[in-house]
Design an enzyme around this catalytic site. Structure first.
Site, PDB file in Angstrom:
ATOM      1  N   SER A  15       0.772  -0.811   0.039  1.00 42.91           N
ATOM      2  CA  SER A  15       0.295   0.072   0.394  1.00 42.91           C
ATOM      3  C   SER A  15       0.866   0.948  -0.288  1.00 42.91           C
ATOM      4  O   SER A  15       2.387   1.452   0.632  1.00 42.91           O
ATOM      5  CB  SER A  15      -0.689   0.001   1.329  1.00 42.91           C
ATOM      6  N   LEU A  17       3.093   4.224   0.402  1.00 43.48           N
ATOM      7  CA  LEU A  17       4.992   4.742  -0.147  1.00 43.48           C
ATOM      8  C   LEU A  17       5.090   3.220  -1.089  1.00 43.48           C
ATOM      9  O   LEU A  17       5.817   3.510  -1.589  1.00 43.48           O
ATOM     10  CB  LEU A  17       5.448   5.724   0.840  1.00 43.48           C
ATOM     11  N   ASP A  36       4.722  -8.037   2.789  1.00 42.94           N
ATOM     12  CA  ASP A  36       3.324  -7.595   3.601  1.00 42.94           C
ATOM     13  C   ASP A  36       2.772  -8.093   4.629  1.00 42.94           C
ATOM     14  O   ASP A  36       2.459  -8.937   4.197  1.00 42.94           O
ATOM     15  CB  ASP A  36       2.571  -5.998   2.920  1.00 42.94           C
ATOM     16  N   SER A 148      10.120  10.002   9.518  1.00 41.24           N
ATOM     17  CA  SER A 148       8.534  11.362   9.394  1.00 41.24           C
ATOM     18  C   SER A 148       8.905  12.458   9.992  1.00 41.24           C
ATOM     19  O   SER A 148      10.521  12.232  10.573  1.00 41.24           O
ATOM     20  CB  SER A 148       7.375  10.367  10.513  1.00 41.24           C
ATOM     21  N   TYR A 161       4.081   7.460  17.735  1.00 43.14           N
ATOM     22  CA  TYR A 161       5.199   7.749  16.493  1.00 43.14           C
ATOM     23  C   TYR A 161       6.103   8.687  16.629  1.00 43.14           C
ATOM     24  O   TYR A 161       7.247   8.146  15.995  1.00 43.14           O
ATOM     25  CB  TYR A 161       3.947   8.677  15.814  1.00 43.14           C
ATOM     26  N   LYS A 165       9.698   7.259  14.721  1.00 45.30           N
ATOM     27  CA  LYS A 165      10.216   7.622  13.418  1.00 45.30           C
ATOM     28  C   LYS A 165      11.593   8.329  14.414  1.00 45.30           C
ATOM     29  O   LYS A 165      12.438   8.543  13.314  1.00 45.30           O
ATOM     30  CB  LYS A 165       9.102   8.516  13.110  1.00 45.30           C
ATOM     31  N   THR A 196      -1.194   8.872   1.035  1.00 43.96           N
ATOM     32  CA  THR A 196      -2.361   7.394   0.976  1.00 43.96           C
ATOM     33  C   THR A 196      -2.881   7.632   1.985  1.00 43.96           C
ATOM     34  O   THR A 196      -3.566   7.781   2.542  1.00 43.96           O
ATOM     35  CB  THR A 196      -0.670   7.420   1.977  1.00 43.96           C
TER      36      THR A 196
HETATM   37  N1  LIG Z   1       2.098   9.139   4.292  1.00 40.14           N
HETATM   38  C1  LIG Z   1       2.369   9.971   5.361  1.00 40.14           C
HETATM   39  O1  LIG Z   1       1.770  11.135   5.102  1.00 40.14           O
HETATM   40  C2  LIG Z   1       3.064   9.750   5.204  1.00 40.14           C
HETATM   41  C3  LIG Z   1       4.290  10.585   6.497  1.00 40.14           C
HETATM   42  C4  LIG Z   1       5.476  10.717   7.280  1.00 40.14           C
HETATM   43  C5  LIG Z   1       5.687   8.893   7.540  1.00 40.14           C
HETATM   44  N2  LIG Z   1       4.588   8.019   6.158  1.00 40.14           N
HETATM   45  C6  LIG Z   1       5.509   6.207   6.780  1.00 40.14           C
HETATM   46  O2  LIG Z   1       5.668   5.916   5.734  1.00 40.14           O
HETATM   47  C7  LIG Z   1       5.603   4.668   5.391  1.00 40.14           C
HETATM   48  C8  LIG Z   1       4.858   3.848   4.509  1.00 40.14           C
HETATM   49  O3  LIG Z   1       2.739   5.009   4.916  1.00 40.14           O
HETATM   50  P1  LIG Z   1       1.817   4.953   3.920  1.00 40.14           P
HETATM   51  O4  LIG Z   1       1.605   6.422   4.194  1.00 40.14           O
HETATM   52  O5  LIG Z   1       1.828   4.349   2.920  1.00 40.14           O
HETATM   53  O6  LIG Z   1       0.910   4.083   4.638  1.00 40.14           O
HETATM   54  P2  LIG Z   1       0.045   2.583   3.887  1.00 40.14           P
HETATM   55  O7  LIG Z   1      -1.234   2.037   5.112  1.00 40.14           O
HETATM   56  O8  LIG Z   1      -0.378   2.638   2.973  1.00 40.14           O
HETATM   57  O9  LIG Z   1       1.644   1.807   4.130  1.00 40.14           O
HETATM   58  C9  LIG Z   1       2.086   0.888   5.127  1.00 40.14           C
HETATM   59  C10 LIG Z   1       2.293   0.169   5.060  1.00 40.14           C
HETATM   60  O10 LIG Z   1       2.442  -1.041   5.796  1.00 40.14           O
HETATM   61  C11 LIG Z   1       2.621  -2.837   6.260  1.00 40.14           C
HETATM   62  N3  LIG Z   1       2.189  -3.185   7.652  1.00 40.14           N
HETATM   63  C12 LIG Z   1       1.435  -2.622   8.680  1.00 40.14           C
HETATM   64  N4  LIG Z   1       2.576  -2.838   9.862  1.00 40.14           N
HETATM   65  C13 LIG Z   1       3.000  -4.173   9.274  1.00 40.14           C
HETATM   66  C14 LIG Z   1       3.710  -4.971   9.639  1.00 40.14           C
HETATM   67  N5  LIG Z   1       3.619  -5.186  11.142  1.00 40.14           N
HETATM   68  N6  LIG Z   1       4.520  -5.660   8.712  1.00 40.14           N
HETATM   69  C15 LIG Z   1       4.647  -5.525   7.341  1.00 40.14           C
HETATM   70  N7  LIG Z   1       3.805  -5.059   6.763  1.00 40.14           N
HETATM   71  C16 LIG Z   1       3.229  -3.497   7.858  1.00 40.14           C
HETATM   72  C17 LIG Z   1       0.807  -2.158   6.065  1.00 40.14           C
HETATM   73  O11 LIG Z   1      -0.321  -2.917   6.007  1.00 40.14           O
HETATM   74  C18 LIG Z   1       0.516  -1.112   4.963  1.00 40.14           C
HETATM   75  O12 LIG Z   1       1.134  -2.275   3.281  1.00 40.14           O
HETATM   76  C19 LIG Z   1       4.942   4.598   7.584  1.00 40.14           C
HETATM   77  O13 LIG Z   1       5.801   4.395   8.084  1.00 40.14           O
HETATM   78  C20 LIG Z   1       4.304   5.506   7.574  1.00 40.14           C
HETATM   79  O14 LIG Z   1       4.769   5.616   8.982  1.00 40.14           O
HETATM   80  C21 LIG Z   1       4.266   8.153   6.025  1.00 40.14           C
END
Ligand SMILES: NC(=O)c1ccc[n+]([C@@H]2O[C@H](COP(=O)([O-])OP(=O)(O)OC[C@H]3O[C@@H](n4cnc5c(N)ncnc54)[C@H](O)[C@@H]3O)[C@@H](O)[C@H]2O)c1
Length: 255
Positions: A15, A17, A36, A148, A161, A165, A196
């Site tokens: 999913s 990023l 995942d 993050s 969080y 991070k 996302t």
């Molecule tokens: N979207 C944002 O604004 C943002 C900003 C800063 C950092 N991030 C970080 O980027 C990363 C990706 O986030 P995203 O926005 O794509 O979120 P998302 O929820 O779309 O994707 C996260 C993915 O991680 C998987 N996941 C969760 N727990 C897991 C586990 N225990 N083992 C394996 N897979 C697992 C989920 O199934 C999902 O596919 C995360 O670490 C998030 O903290 C996101």
């Protein structure tokens, strides 16, 4: 390192990023294993991306599951050349709630997935990468972690969080320093706010307030903009031991 013909593990690749990275890297001729816990989305994405993508069910906190995902990468595509760790969860909770205090279990869970899980993938991927053939400059592999901007200026309710991070950001340099003798680079990306599934559930007024805090461009980032930076990190050998902000100059306010 060039992408064509190389193989990458993408933890959390079902999913958001991570999925954008899977799309971009396969689009540049690389093979990917999407690891995942979301099997439905991961398997669908892998079959959409074709022969150069595979799905491996794995929880990043689980040693055996991540080990099997790395074995899948080697069995299907040969040597592993890198890992991109995007798996993560977000839970907000104030330290002092109206009816009590923050849950210790909830705090532990966020740190367990985001920090301990990231470290688990990094250590097992590094072990696989140290036996990969040397490329130019003796390079054997690249590991990209996802921190993050919450590591630096996070909001009320984000203690867990931010701690998780901040841990990812802080361990980037010592791991890069240690793995340099194997020709393995380690870089983290600290994204601002990206469009996302993690952000889709956020209330409209919060989304608007967040977007208002982004100087330019005044919008959420697109997942492919994150993937484009990951591509650059993989291909630019001088990038190592750094935490790169990707945030449109956003500095999050307290609320
Ligand atoms: N979207 C944002 O604004 C943002 C900003 C800063 C950092 N991030 C970080 O980027 C990363 C990706 O986030 P995203 O926005 O794509 O979120 P998302 O929820 O779309 O994707 C996260 C993915 O991680 C998987 N996941 C969760 N727990 C897991 C586990 N225990 N083992 C394996 N897979 C697992 C989920 O199934 C999902 O596919 C995360 O670490 C998030 O903290 C996101």
């Amino acid at each position: 390192m060039q992408l064509d013909g190389r193989t990458f593990l993408i933890a959390g690749g079902s999913s958001g990023l991570g999925a954008a990275c899977a799309r971009r890297l396969t689009g540049r001729g690389a093979s990917v294993v999407i690891a995942d816990i979301d099997e439905r989305r991961g398997a669908t994405l892998a079959s959409e991306l074709g022969d150069r993508a595979a799905f491996a069910p794995a929880d990043v906190t689980d040693e055996d599951g991540v080990g099997r995902a790395i074995a899948t990468a080697r069995d299907r595509f040969g040597d592993l050349h890198g890992a991109v760790v995007c798996a993560g969860i977000h839970r907000a909770e104030k330290v002092l709630r109206r009816d009590g205090v923050a849950s210790l279990d909830a705090f532990r869970r966020v740190v367990e997935v985001n920090l301990v899980g990231t470290f688990n993938v990094v250590r097992l991927a590094a072990d696989a990468l140290r036996s990969a053939p040397e490329g130019e400059d003796g390079e054997r592999g690249v590991i990209v972690m996802t921190s993050s901007i919450a590591a630096y200026e996070s909001q009320v309710g984000q203690a867990a969080y931010a701690a998780s991070k901040g841990g990812v950001a802080s361990m980037t340099l010592p791991i890069a320093r240690e793995l340099s003798r194997f020709g393995i680079r380690v870089v983290s990306v600290a994204p601002g706010v990206f469009e996302t599934p993690m952000m889709v559930g956020v209330a409209e007024d919060v989304r608007r307030s967040l977007a208002d805090q982004i100087p330019f461009p005044p919008r959420f980032g697109q997942p492919d903009e994150f993937a484009a930076l990951v591509e650059h990190i993989i291909t630019n050998r001088m990038l190592n031991g750094a935490v790169l902000r990707l945030d449109g100059a956003m500095r999050m306010q307290a609320r």
